[in-house]
Design a protein around this motif. Structure first.
Motif, PDB file in Angstrom:
ATOM      1  N   UNK A  98      -0.827  13.119  14.462  1.00  0.00           N
ATOM      2  CA  UNK A  98      -0.956  12.665  13.067  1.00  0.00           C
ATOM      3  C   UNK A  98      -2.400  12.232  12.794  1.00  0.00           C
ATOM      4  N   UNK A  99      -2.958  11.462  13.731  1.00  0.00           N
ATOM      5  CA  UNK A  99      -4.328  10.954  13.576  1.00  0.00           C
ATOM      6  C   UNK A  99      -5.337  12.112  13.510  1.00  0.00           C
ATOM      7  N   UNK A 100      -5.103  13.095  14.390  1.00  0.00           N
ATOM      8  CA  UNK A 100      -6.044  14.226  14.459  1.00  0.00           C
ATOM      9  C   UNK A 100      -5.940  15.175  13.258  1.00  0.00           C
ATOM     10  N   UNK A 101      -4.742  15.254  12.672  1.00  0.00           N
ATOM     11  CA  UNK A 101      -4.582  16.245  11.595  1.00  0.00           C
ATOM     12  C   UNK A 101      -4.295  15.605  10.242  1.00  0.00           C
ATOM     13  N   UNK A 102      -4.615  14.332  10.113  1.00  0.00           N
ATOM     14  CA  UNK A 102      -4.344  13.636   8.836  1.00  0.00           C
ATOM     15  C   UNK A 102      -5.131  14.270   7.673  1.00  0.00           C
ATOM     16  N   UNK A 103      -6.290  14.861   7.991  1.00  0.00           N
ATOM     17  CA  UNK A 103      -7.081  15.496   6.928  1.00  0.00           C
ATOM     18  C   UNK A 103      -6.366  16.728   6.354  1.00  0.00           C
ATOM     19  N   UNK A 104      -5.374  17.259   7.106  1.00  0.00           N
ATOM     20  CA  UNK A 104      -4.629  18.437   6.619  1.00  0.00           C
ATOM     21  C   UNK A 104      -3.514  18.049   5.653  1.00  0.00           C
TER      22      UNK A 104
ATOM     23  N   UNK B 194       0.850  -1.204   0.000  1.00  0.00           N
ATOM     24  CA  UNK B 194       0.000   0.000   0.000  1.00  0.00           C
ATOM     25  C   UNK B 194       0.892   1.262   0.000  1.00  0.00           C
ATOM     26  N   UNK B 195       0.693   2.142  -0.975  1.00  0.00           N
ATOM     27  CA  UNK B 195       1.541   3.346  -1.001  1.00  0.00           C
ATOM     28  C   UNK B 195       1.010   4.412  -0.013  1.00  0.00           C
ATOM     29  N   UNK B 196       1.821   5.437   0.156  1.00  0.00           N
ATOM     30  CA  UNK B 196       1.498   6.465   1.164  1.00  0.00           C
ATOM     31  C   UNK B 196       0.147   7.134   0.911  1.00  0.00           C
ATOM     32  N   UNK B 197      -0.104   7.452  -0.359  1.00  0.00           N
ATOM     33  CA  UNK B 197      -1.357   8.165  -0.689  1.00  0.00           C
ATOM     34  C   UNK B 197      -2.582   7.339  -0.323  1.00  0.00           C
ATOM     35  N   UNK B 198      -2.534   6.048  -0.672  1.00  0.00           N
ATOM     36  CA  UNK B 198      -3.664   5.156  -0.377  1.00  0.00           C
ATOM     37  C   UNK B 198      -3.834   5.022   1.144  1.00  0.00           C
ATOM     38  N   UNK B 199      -2.701   4.882   1.821  1.00  0.00           N
ATOM     39  CA  UNK B 199      -2.727   4.725   3.280  1.00  0.00           C
ATOM     40  C   UNK B 199      -3.371   5.948   3.946  1.00  0.00           C
ATOM     41  N   UNK B 200      -2.936   7.128   3.500  1.00  0.00           N
ATOM     42  CA  UNK B 200      -3.468   8.380   4.057  1.00  0.00           C
ATOM     43  C   UNK B 200      -4.972   8.477   3.769  1.00  0.00           C
TER      44      UNK B 200
ATOM     45  N   UNK C  12      -6.918   6.276   6.047  1.00  0.00           N
ATOM     46  CA  UNK C  12      -6.980   6.816   7.424  1.00  0.00           C
ATOM     47  C   UNK C  12      -7.985   7.967   7.475  1.00  0.00           C
ATOM     48  N   UNK C  13      -7.939   8.808   6.438  1.00  0.00           N
ATOM     49  CA  UNK C  13      -8.874   9.939   6.366  1.00  0.00           C
ATOM     50  C   UNK C  13     -10.324   9.454   6.331  1.00  0.00           C
ATOM     51  N   UNK C  14     -10.525   8.266   5.779  1.00  0.00           N
ATOM     52  CA  UNK C  14     -11.876   7.691   5.717  1.00  0.00           C
ATOM     53  C   UNK C  14     -12.265   6.971   7.018  1.00  0.00           C
ATOM     54  N   UNK C  15     -11.332   6.951   7.965  1.00  0.00           N
ATOM     55  CA  UNK C  15     -11.630   6.370   9.279  1.00  0.00           C
ATOM     56  C   UNK C  15     -11.250   4.909   9.423  1.00  0.00           C
ATOM     57  N   UNK C  16     -10.375   4.423   8.551  1.00  0.00           N
ATOM     58  CA  UNK C  16      -9.937   3.023   8.624  1.00  0.00           C
ATOM     59  C   UNK C  16      -8.869   2.872   9.716  1.00  0.00           C
ATOM     60  N   UNK C  17      -9.231   2.164  10.787  1.00  0.00           N
ATOM     61  CA  UNK C  17      -8.317   2.025  11.918  1.00  0.00           C
ATOM     62  C   UNK C  17      -7.129   1.129  11.588  1.00  0.00           C
ATOM     63  N   UNK C  18      -7.386   0.111  10.772  1.00  0.00           N
ATOM     64  CA  UNK C  18      -6.297  -0.796  10.370  1.00  0.00           C
ATOM     65  C   UNK C  18      -5.208  -0.049   9.599  1.00  0.00           C
ATOM     66  N   UNK C  19      -5.647   0.915   8.800  1.00  0.00           N
ATOM     67  CA  UNK C  19      -4.687   1.710   8.022  1.00  0.00           C
ATOM     68  C   UNK C  19      -3.822   2.552   8.962  1.00  0.00           C
ATOM     69  N   UNK C  20      -4.461   3.084  10.006  1.00  0.00           N
ATOM     70  CA  UNK C  20      -3.699   3.882  10.986  1.00  0.00           C
ATOM     71  C   UNK C  20      -2.704   2.990  11.705  1.00  0.00           C
ATOM     72  N   UNK C  21      -3.139   1.788  12.018  1.00  0.00           N
ATOM     73  CA  UNK C  21      -2.240   0.832  12.679  1.00  0.00           C
ATOM     74  C   UNK C  21      -1.039   0.528  11.784  1.00  0.00           C
ATOM     75  N   UNK C  22      -1.295   0.381  10.517  1.00  0.00           N
ATOM     76  CA  UNK C  22      -0.203   0.120   9.554  1.00  0.00           C
ATOM     77  C   UNK C  22       0.780   1.290   9.545  1.00  0.00           C
TER      78      UNK C  22
END
Lengths: 160, 190
Positions: B54-60, B1-7, B10-20
């Motif tokens: 990071x979690x709180x401001x990932x949308x930025x 999974x590349x950085x853009x997809x991962x971000x 996470x922005x969509x609220x996927x907890x597993x992605x944040x864990x990754x």
């Protein structure tokens, strides 16, 4: 170069910023001055510690701890809502107890004033009694002096 | 999974992605914090705050910088903030150390087996170095720490600090000279 200048130039020497002539003069001084040579060696040795650190390895339970911290933080931010009765009754109870405290304080204060009046009345009575006692004592003295004169007269006549 | 997809996940609220993301960058963030703080417990604690941020401001995060550069930036800022708040509490720590002894030991321990005296000397030198680094202005400290402890290239430091590359070199040279001057003063007086 003197010791003071050498010590000032050590950083430039270590960073390779001295000109050829300055470097020669610097080295000439070091050959003669043991203190400056030792100081340079110490600083140079300590600089080896710049960048040295123990690497912290991968922490297996890191995410679990992070998650716990995030939940705790979330709880602290949102907090459990306080029930309405608590929000109304608690300030009312505090106000009531504060009022009772102030009332007791006022009552105690006025009670103290009353007892002060009593004290002053008692003091007045005491001074009256003292005045009476003093006059009575004076009378006793008068009686005593009469008696002593009488005895003294009698004694004199007896001796005679 | 590349950085853009991962971000995006996470922005969509996927907890597993944040864990990754945490698993991928945990070591890097913890060690960056440790480079600034020189204390394992503080580094672990501050690094967790970094991930919360990071979690709180990932949308930025819009993808202008590399994800790792963006994370580096947050880690550096959080570490510097921690140092600032620690300085404010310094007078309390001084009192605490006065009564309980100084427990703020450096994390470095000499790897080679030397005598006890050599170990003590190494610890002392490490302590002096940390003190010298703490005296530096923030920009110099950041540039020198990233260069010396994280072994980052000037170009990467420039990206993290958002300054021109040539300025990085100037900051590092100034910082090294200030550290050396501190050491000269220290050894002259001790």
């Amino acid at each position: 170069m003197k010791c003071k200048e050498i010590q000032y130039r050590i950083p430039e020497y270590l960073e390779g910023q001295l000109s050829e002539n300055q470097k020669k003069a610097f080295n000439r001084h070091l050959e003669q001055c043991k203190d400056c040579k030792e100081l340079l060696a110490q600083v140079s040795h300590s600089m080896q510690y710049l960048g040295k650190k123990e690497s912290i390895p991968y922490q297996p339970y890191y995410y679990t701890r992070l998650k716990a911290k995030m939940e705790k933080r979330q709880e602290a931010i949102s907090g459990a809502p306080t029930p309405l009765w608590k929000r109304v009754l608690q300030p009312a109870a505090y106000t009531f107890f504060l009022g009772v405290g102030i009332y007791i304080g006022i009552m105690l204060g006025s009670g103290l004033n009353g007892s002060q009046q009593e004290i002053s009345r008692a003091e007045e009575e005491k001074s009256e009694l003292d005045a009476y006692a003093e006059s009575a004592f004076m009378n006793e003295m008068e009686l005593e002096s009469l008696t002593s004169t009488f005895i003294l007269t009698n004694d004199t006549s007896y001796e005679e | 999974m590349n950085d853009q997809t991962l971000v995006k996940r996470i922005q969509e609220g996927d907890e597993d992605a944040f864990r990754t993301l945490v698993d991928q960058h945990q070591e890097m963030v913890v060690n960056v914090c440790n480079s600034f703080l020189h204390n394992t417990d503080d580094a672990l604690d501050v690094s967790q705050d970094v991930f919360i941020k990071i979690f709180e401001s990932i949308h930025k995060y819009k993808g202008q910088a590399k994800l790792s550069t963006w994370i580096y930036r947050i880690a550096v800022n959080h570490s510097l903030n921690h140092i600032r708040s620690k300085k404010r509490r310094n007078w309390l720590n001084t009192l605490d150390n006065l009564f309980n002894g100084d427990d703020d030991k450096p994390v470095y321990e000499p790897a080679d087996e030397g005598s006890y005296e050599q170990q003590l000397e190494a610890e002392e030198e490490q302590k002096v170095m940390i003190k010298a680094l703490q005296k530096l202005p923030e920009k110099q400290k950041t540039a020198l720490t990233l260069n010396s402890y994280e072994e980052m290239a000037y170009k990467d430091i420039a990206e993290v600090m958002q300054i021109p590359v040539n300025q990085v070199g100037v900051l590092i040279t100034r910082a090294r000279k200030s550290v050396q001057q501190y050491l000269i003063d220290y050894y002259k007086n001790n």
